[in-house]
Design a protein around this motif. Structure first.
Motif, PDB file in Angstrom:
ATOM      1  N   PRO A  19       0.824  -1.214   0.000  1.00  0.00           N
ATOM      2  CA  PRO A  19       0.000   0.000   0.000  1.00  0.00           C
ATOM      3  C   PRO A  19       0.853   1.257   0.000  1.00  0.00           C
ATOM      4  O   PRO A  19       2.057   1.212   0.256  1.00  0.00           O
ATOM      5  CB  PRO A  19      -0.804  -0.137   1.302  1.00  0.00           C
ATOM      6  N   LYS A  20       0.218   2.385  -0.282  1.00  0.00           N
ATOM      7  CA  LYS A  20       0.917   3.660  -0.347  1.00  0.00           C
ATOM      8  C   LYS A  20       0.381   4.580   0.746  1.00  0.00           C
ATOM      9  O   LYS A  20      -0.728   4.403   1.234  1.00  0.00           O
ATOM     10  CB  LYS A  20       0.685   4.324  -1.709  1.00  0.00           C
ATOM     11  N   THR A  21       1.178   5.574   1.135  1.00  0.00           N
ATOM     12  CA  THR A  21       0.738   6.509   2.166  1.00  0.00           C
ATOM     13  C   THR A  21       1.253   7.905   1.887  1.00  0.00           C
ATOM     14  O   THR A  21       2.296   8.077   1.246  1.00  0.00           O
ATOM     15  CB  THR A  21       1.210   6.063   3.565  1.00  0.00           C
ATOM     16  N   THR A  22       0.510   8.902   2.369  1.00  0.00           N
ATOM     17  CA  THR A  22       0.976  10.284   2.347  1.00  0.00           C
ATOM     18  C   THR A  22       1.496  10.688   3.711  1.00  0.00           C
ATOM     19  O   THR A  22       1.835  11.840   3.941  1.00  0.00           O
ATOM     20  CB  THR A  22      -0.163  11.226   1.930  1.00  0.00           C
ATOM     21  N   GLY A  23       1.530   9.738   4.646  1.00  0.00           N
ATOM     22  CA  GLY A  23       2.029  10.006   5.991  1.00  0.00           C
ATOM     23  C   GLY A  23       0.922  10.417   6.943  1.00  0.00           C
ATOM     24  O   GLY A  23      -0.271  10.252   6.664  1.00  0.00           O
ATOM     25  N   GLY A  24       1.338  10.952   8.080  1.00  0.00           N
ATOM     26  CA  GLY A  24       0.375  11.349   9.111  1.00  0.00           C
ATOM     27  C   GLY A  24      -0.407  12.578   8.700  1.00  0.00           C
ATOM     28  O   GLY A  24      -0.152  13.205   7.676  1.00  0.00           O
ATOM     29  N   PHE A  25      -1.376  12.925   9.529  1.00  0.00           N
ATOM     30  CA  PHE A  25      -2.204  14.091   9.229  1.00  0.00           C
ATOM     31  C   PHE A  25      -2.509  14.839  10.519  1.00  0.00           C
ATOM     32  O   PHE A  25      -2.493  14.272  11.618  1.00  0.00           O
ATOM     33  CB  PHE A  25      -3.509  13.672   8.545  1.00  0.00           C
ATOM     34  N   ALA A  26      -2.747  16.118  10.371  1.00  0.00           N
ATOM     35  CA  ALA A  26      -3.054  16.968  11.523  1.00  0.00           C
ATOM     36  C   ALA A  26      -4.561  17.055  11.706  1.00  0.00           C
ATOM     37  O   ALA A  26      -5.340  16.830  10.782  1.00  0.00           O
ATOM     38  CB  ALA A  26      -2.471  18.363  11.313  1.00  0.00           C
ATOM     39  N   GLY A  27      -4.976  17.378  12.919  1.00  0.00           N
ATOM     40  CA  GLY A  27      -6.393  17.561  13.179  1.00  0.00           C
ATOM     41  C   GLY A  27      -7.077  16.278  13.587  1.00  0.00           C
ATOM     42  O   GLY A  27      -6.461  15.218  13.713  1.00  0.00           O
ATOM     43  N   SER A  28      -8.387  16.358  13.780  1.00  0.00           N
ATOM     44  CA  SER A  28      -9.157  15.214  14.251  1.00  0.00           C
ATOM     45  C   SER A  28     -10.116  14.747  13.156  1.00  0.00           C
ATOM     46  O   SER A  28     -10.358  15.441  12.176  1.00  0.00           O
ATOM     47  CB  SER A  28      -9.953  15.597  15.504  1.00  0.00           C
TER      48      SER A  28
END
Length: 638
Positions: free
Chosen positions: A206-215
């Motif tokens: 799989p591919k990812t754009t990494g973590g993310f901010a916020g809820s």
């Protein structure tokens, strides 16, 4: 195999087999050229030992598709009457005539009887020959090839068999096959896994754009940005609690060094499925497989964390999930190693492992798993999802046909086998495309199909997405964010009868506007994917943080969870599992039971790829599951 399927007559001219010559010998297989990363080192020493293995032609293999249709088509009187492993063994064992013909030929060529071994269930004949003997026997020359990693491989350019022996032998190893497992370690690689992460074929993870901010919103208002369990349930109407869990299990396959982290499962459970907190899958170790913790990071934990967090949560804590963890950290593993473990008849009857492709156990070089190879040690679950793949061109036609026959046998036994269709559109893993001479490069222009996605006896799963600004109550589109749904037409396998009507409709009404030399335009080849499910923006806990994950690696385990629950409902009322589903889902009886996806493309190889449109298409297949409709329809079947 001659023998399993009618290979498609390719317009692309990518390989040549069984070419007749003026001698009594015929060419059996021929390699196009040395694959990327390999170089010729020199001739193999004439006195060195070559472990020749002759794959014997199986009885009745031509009819395996007919047998499978009998138990899988909803209009058949034998629907759901699946076979036992013993019945399969009895039906397909090579004939005595085949065994004796090959043995006699070897004896005539100077091999003493104590050097010729028939494997226990008569699938292969093995003989240890010197290089000189092997070259004379097969009318070939053996060379040693070196890989950039320092590994070595024994192969020949082509090989021949006498015309009276060729009908009895599917293929011989080691010969032309450069689907090489890089099993032997170089001196400097002892601390590293044997294969690239993303087993078995690199680039299929799989591919990812990494973590993310916020809820993440607690309602469904952000499903176009974050896919969670609630989004999937709403998209597909997937609200179901198992009632016959003790009779059922959901199988998910991972290949070491890919491994889940329990703290990641617990992190996900705390936020989305609290009943699963502290719960682990039931692990079945195959050839030394284990949840390794030596290597961490998305490349090592992303696939397994994704598959288990969504697979386990969607079938709920009440339903056991079986994790088949395949291969050790040193030797690695292939699909065949897994198939050996869940079907002992494959392990012995089919001949066991191919040393050019499969992990060999006990580890012949030391340092890896030194126990006996897994052979019939694991019970197959009724649904098995795998999010790994090769490019079809990575493997030889004979190798893929042999393996595809095993998936048919699993279907005969009532097992539903799902594979992700790939993440590069019409290109292969790592965005490689074919060249007219059969090689694969980034600059290639010829579409590069996936395997096992092109095997007619598995269900191939593509990817969709919720478009930005849309809701779960509006139609999805083909996935065009980070990844593109793998799909197209096989260069190896003929079109199965069950999908002919659907694919003919597509080709008649939406014929692709591409030259015939960059895709298999014959209209006679297996088309894929069969179905699809969401594959974008999954919220997954990996290494202690939530990240967004994309890929058909998401779509396959989600689809498998739904089919597992359909099995639960059927088992609860005394019916058989759904088994091989393709003849059913393509049937008139199931028309309209999938959500048709009509927007999007799957680019690759310098093109926009194919387009999603009304009905089946080579981007999203028949569409995404409508769980309530599918459940009701399958409960109506015997």
């Amino acid at each position: 195999m001659r023998f399993l399927l009618s290979f498609v007559v390719l317009s692309l001219g990518l390989f040549v087999i069984a070419e007749p010559t003026v001698s009594p010998y015929v060419r059996r297989e021929k390699r196009v050229r040395i694959p990327e990363g390999w170089s010729l080192k020199g001739r193999h020493h004439p006195d060195a030992i070559v472990p020749l293995r002759f794959a014997l032609t199986q009885r009745n293999i031509d009819a395996i598709g007919e047998y499978l249709m009998e138990v899988s088509h909803p209009e058949s009187k034998k629907y759901g009457k699946h076979w036992s492993a013993g019945q399969i063994l009895e039906r397909f064992t090579p004939s005595g005539e085949t065994i004796e013909a090959v043995r006699a030929w070897l004896f005539e060529n100077g091999f003493e009887s104590n050097r010729v071994r028939v494997t226990p269930n008569k699938g292969w004949i093995e003989v240890f020959a010197t290089t000189e003997e092997a070259e004379r026997l097969l009318q070939t020359e053996y060379n040693v090839y070196s890989h950039t990693t320092g590994k070595e491989h024994l192969a020949c350019y082509s090989y021949h068999l006498p015309s009276h022996i060729a009908p009895h032998v599917d293929f011989v190893t080691p010969t032309v096959h450069f689907d090489s497992r890089l099993t032997r370690r170089s001196e400097s690689s002892d601390a590293q896994p044997a294969r690239a992460v993303g087993q078995p074929g690199s680039g299929s993870s799989p591919k990812t754009t990494g973590g993310f901010a916020g809820s993440i919103a607690s309602d469904l208002s952000t499903c176009d940005q974050f896919i969670t369990l609630d989004c999937l349930r709403a998209l597909y109407g997937f609200y179901y609690s198992p009632v016959s869990a003790s009779k059922n299990s959901y199988g998910i396959v991972e290949y070491t060094p890919q491994a889940y982290i329990q703290s990641d499962l617990d992190m996900f459970a705390t936020n989305f499925s609290q009943a699963l907190y502290g719960k682990a899958p039931y692990m079945v170790s195959v050839d030394g497989g284990y949840a390794q913790a030596q290597y961490q990071g998305f490349d090592y934990n992303g696939e397994s964390d994704l598959d288990l967090q969504y697979g386990m949560s969607l079938v709920t804590a009440a339903q056991e999930v079986t994790l088949y963890q395949v291969g050790d950290m040193v030797e690695g593993a292939s699909f065949n190693n897994f198939l050996d473990a869940i079907d002992g008849s494959y392990c012995t009857f089919e001949g066991g492992n191919d040393p050019t492709q499969d992990g060999i156990y006990p580890d012949p070089y030391g340092g890896g798993y030194e126990g006996p190879e897994a052979c019939g040690t694991a019970k197959p679950t009724y649904v098995i999802s795998t999010s790994y793949s090769y490019n079809e061109a990575d493997l030889t036609p004979f190798y893929t046909a042999r393996q595809c026959a095993e998936y048919a046998k699993l279907g005969l036994m009532g097992v539903t086998v799902l594979y992700s269709s790939g993440d590069y559109g019409v290109a292969g893993n790592n965005d490689l495309c074919l060249n007219p001479n059969g090689t694969q490069t980034l600059g290639g222009k010829v579409f590069n199909p996936s395997f096992p996605g092109t095997c007619p006896y598995i269900t191939s799963v593509g990817a969709t997405m919720v478009p930005r600004g849309s809701t779960v109550y509006e139609p999805e589109t083909a996935c065009e964010e980070i990844i593109y749904s793998g799909g197209g037409f096989s260069n190896y396998f003929a079109m199965p009868e069950y999908q002919k009507k659907a694919v003919d409709y597509y080709l008649r009404n939406y014929y692709p506007d591409y030259p015939s030399d960059i895709w298999n335009s014959t209209g006679a080849s297996r088309a894929y994917p069969d179905i699809s499910a969401n594959g974008a923006n999954y919220v997954v806990a990996v290494d202690g943080q939530f990240i967004l994950v994309y890929g058909t690696s998401c779509s396959s385990p989600v689809s498998g969870a739904m089919f597992t629950m359909i099995n639960d409902a059927r088992l609860a009322v005394g019916k058989s599992p759904i088994g091989f589903i393709n003849p059913t889902i393509y049937s008139t009886r199931f028309a309209g039971l999938f959500n048709d996806i009509t927007v999007g493309y799957n680019p690759g190889c310098g093109t926009t790829g194919f387009n999603a449109t009304h009905g089946w298409d080579p981007v999203t297949g028949l569409g995404t599951p409508n769980f309530p409709k599918l459940l009701a329809a399958w409960l109506e079947l015997p």
